[in-house]
Design a protein around this motif. Structure first.
Motif, PDB file in Angstrom:
ATOM      1  N   ALA A 136       2.352   4.903 -14.313  1.00 11.74           N
ATOM      2  CA  ALA A 136       3.186   6.090 -14.530  1.00 11.74           C
ATOM      3  C   ALA A 136       2.452   7.392 -14.185  1.00 11.74           C
ATOM      4  N   GLU A 137       1.355   7.290 -13.460  1.00 10.29           N
ATOM      5  CA  GLU A 137       0.667   8.489 -13.000  1.00 10.29           C
ATOM      6  C   GLU A 137       0.417   8.383 -11.501  1.00 10.29           C
ATOM      7  N   GLY A 138       0.224   9.522 -10.849  1.00  8.33           N
ATOM      8  CA  GLY A 138      -0.160   9.498  -9.452  1.00  8.33           C
ATOM      9  C   GLY A 138      -1.618   9.129  -9.294  1.00  8.33           C
ATOM     10  N   PRO A 139      -2.011   8.686  -8.117  1.00  6.56           N
ATOM     11  CA  PRO A 139      -3.427   8.369  -7.889  1.00  6.56           C
ATOM     12  C   PRO A 139      -4.294   9.609  -8.070  1.00  6.56           C
ATOM     13  N   LYS A 191      -5.559   4.685 -10.083  1.00  6.68           N
ATOM     14  CA  LYS A 191      -4.192   4.971 -10.499  1.00  6.68           C
ATOM     15  C   LYS A 191      -3.868   4.244 -11.790  1.00  6.68           C
ATOM     16  N   ARG A 246      -3.836  -1.819  -0.232  1.00  6.36           N
ATOM     17  CA  ARG A 246      -2.779  -2.164  -1.185  1.00  6.36           C
ATOM     18  C   ARG A 246      -3.219  -2.041  -2.632  1.00  6.36           C
ATOM     19  N   PHE A 273      -7.385   2.227  -5.234  1.00  5.80           N
ATOM     20  CA  PHE A 273      -6.986   2.244  -3.829  1.00  5.80           C
ATOM     21  C   PHE A 273      -8.142   2.743  -2.970  1.00  5.80           C
ATOM     22  N   LEU A 331     -12.237   7.161   1.067  1.00  5.38           N
ATOM     23  CA  LEU A 331     -11.993   7.666  -0.269  1.00  5.38           C
ATOM     24  C   LEU A 331     -11.548   6.529  -1.173  1.00  5.38           C
ATOM     25  N   SER A 349       0.836  -1.187   0.000  1.00  2.00           N
ATOM     26  CA  SER A 349       0.000   0.000   0.000  1.00  2.00           C
ATOM     27  C   SER A 349       0.875   1.244   0.000  1.00  2.00           C
ATOM     28  N   PHE A 384      -8.245  11.153  -7.314  1.00  4.32           N
ATOM     29  CA  PHE A 384      -9.435  10.978  -6.486  1.00  4.32           C
ATOM     30  C   PHE A 384     -10.621  10.573  -7.345  1.00  4.32           C
ATOM     31  N   GLY A 402       1.335  13.829  -6.851  1.00  5.56           N
ATOM     32  CA  GLY A 402       2.182  13.964  -8.016  1.00  5.56           C
ATOM     33  C   GLY A 402       2.156  12.676  -8.813  1.00  5.56           C
ATOM     34  N   GLN A 403       2.826  12.696  -9.941  1.00  6.24           N
ATOM     35  CA  GLN A 403       2.770  11.518 -10.810  1.00  6.24           C
ATOM     36  C   GLN A 403       3.677  10.401 -10.324  1.00  6.24           C
ATOM     37  N   PHE A 412      -4.041   3.805   3.480  1.00  6.58           N
ATOM     38  CA  PHE A 412      -4.376   3.229   2.186  1.00  6.58           C
ATOM     39  C   PHE A 412      -4.358   1.706   2.227  1.00  6.58           C
ATOM     40  N   TYR A 424      -9.400   5.944  -4.815  1.00 10.15           N
ATOM     41  CA  TYR A 424      -8.511   6.542  -5.785  1.00 10.15           C
ATOM     42  C   TYR A 424      -8.292   5.558  -6.922  1.00 10.15           C
TER      43      TYR A 424
END
Lengths: 117, 118
Positions: B41-44, B38, B110, B89, B34, A42, B46, A109-110, B108, B36
């Motif tokens: 190659a990107e952030g999570p 993902k 996994r 997530f 929440l 996680s 919302f 961020g990414q 979070f 998310y």
């Protein structure tokens, strides 16, 4: 909402070296957060970066290994020091919004995909 | 100790059908949840949230259900689309777990890899 720019997006580093990850937010925020996601795990909070004071580290993470800078309200860096293969992870910076009591949303961020060889 | 658990690492669903992603938590202090999404190659990003005063929150194709007595929540995606393929997530927040401010940290799971196939 917040837009976060994080760099580098990925890197391959030699054991024993250090890498500094940068995080830029498009608005002023009081706290910025650094997470790590190891393969199959996680998102784990490393530390909270506060402007004008020392970062607050979570259990299992220490300043010598993960020094953090927070020079202003829109920028932070995380350094992964003296790297070993176990540090291979995705590192994410994040900011949060809330209603004064709870965190209601977080922006990320990414990510930086770090591989230590 | 994993306080938010997503016990299914992966889920495969045909396009047009319902996707159900599950999440369990152990800490009764959690009061806000929440989801998310993902992409690689990107952030999570919302997706949807729910507070403990509700048992359901709906936003378009996404609905989150909360069962507080069971400490369980689920995300329903109907109808599922190939573009929904991503890691999802679950996260939880609680004021009693604050870190020096009124905002509690996020915990979070996994993640669950959802694959929607045509």
């Amino acid at each position: 909402s917040a837009v976060i720019s994080q760099k580098p997006s990925r890197d391959i580093c030699q054991r024993g070296t250090s890498l500094t990850i940068q995080c830029q937010v498009d608005s002023q925020v009081t706290m910025m957060f650094w997470y790590r996601q190891q393969p199959g795990q996680s998102l784990t909070l490393i530390a909270t970066a506060n402007q004008g004071s020392e970062a607050t580290y979570e259990s299992g993470f220490v300043i010598d290994k993960f020094p953090i800078s927070r020079p202003n309200l829109t920028f932070s860096t995380l350094t992964v020091s003296n790297m070993s293969p176990e540090d291979s992870s995705i590192y994410l910076c994040s900011v949060e919004t809330g209603d004064g009591k709870w965190v209601t949303e977080a922006f990320f961020g990414q990510g930086t995909r770090l591989t230590v060889v | 100790d994993q306080q938010v658990k997503q016990n299914s690492p992966s889920l495969s669903v045909q396009e047009g059908r319902i996707s159900i992603l599950n999440c369990d938590y152990t800490n009764s202090m959690f009061d806000y949840f929440l989801w998310y999404k993902k992409y690689p190659a990107e952030g999570p990003t919302f997706l949807i949230s729910i507070s403990s005063i509700k048992d359901k929150n709906e936003d378009g194709r996404f609905t989150v259900f909360l069962n507080k007595s069971a400490k369980h929540l689920s995300l329903h995606i109907v109808p599922s689309q190939p573009g929904d393929s991503a890691v999802y997530f679950c996260a939880a927040s609680g004021g009693g777990l604050g870190r020096g401010s009124t905002l509690g940290r996020l915990y979070f799971g996994r993640g669950t890899q959802l694959t929607v196939w045509p």
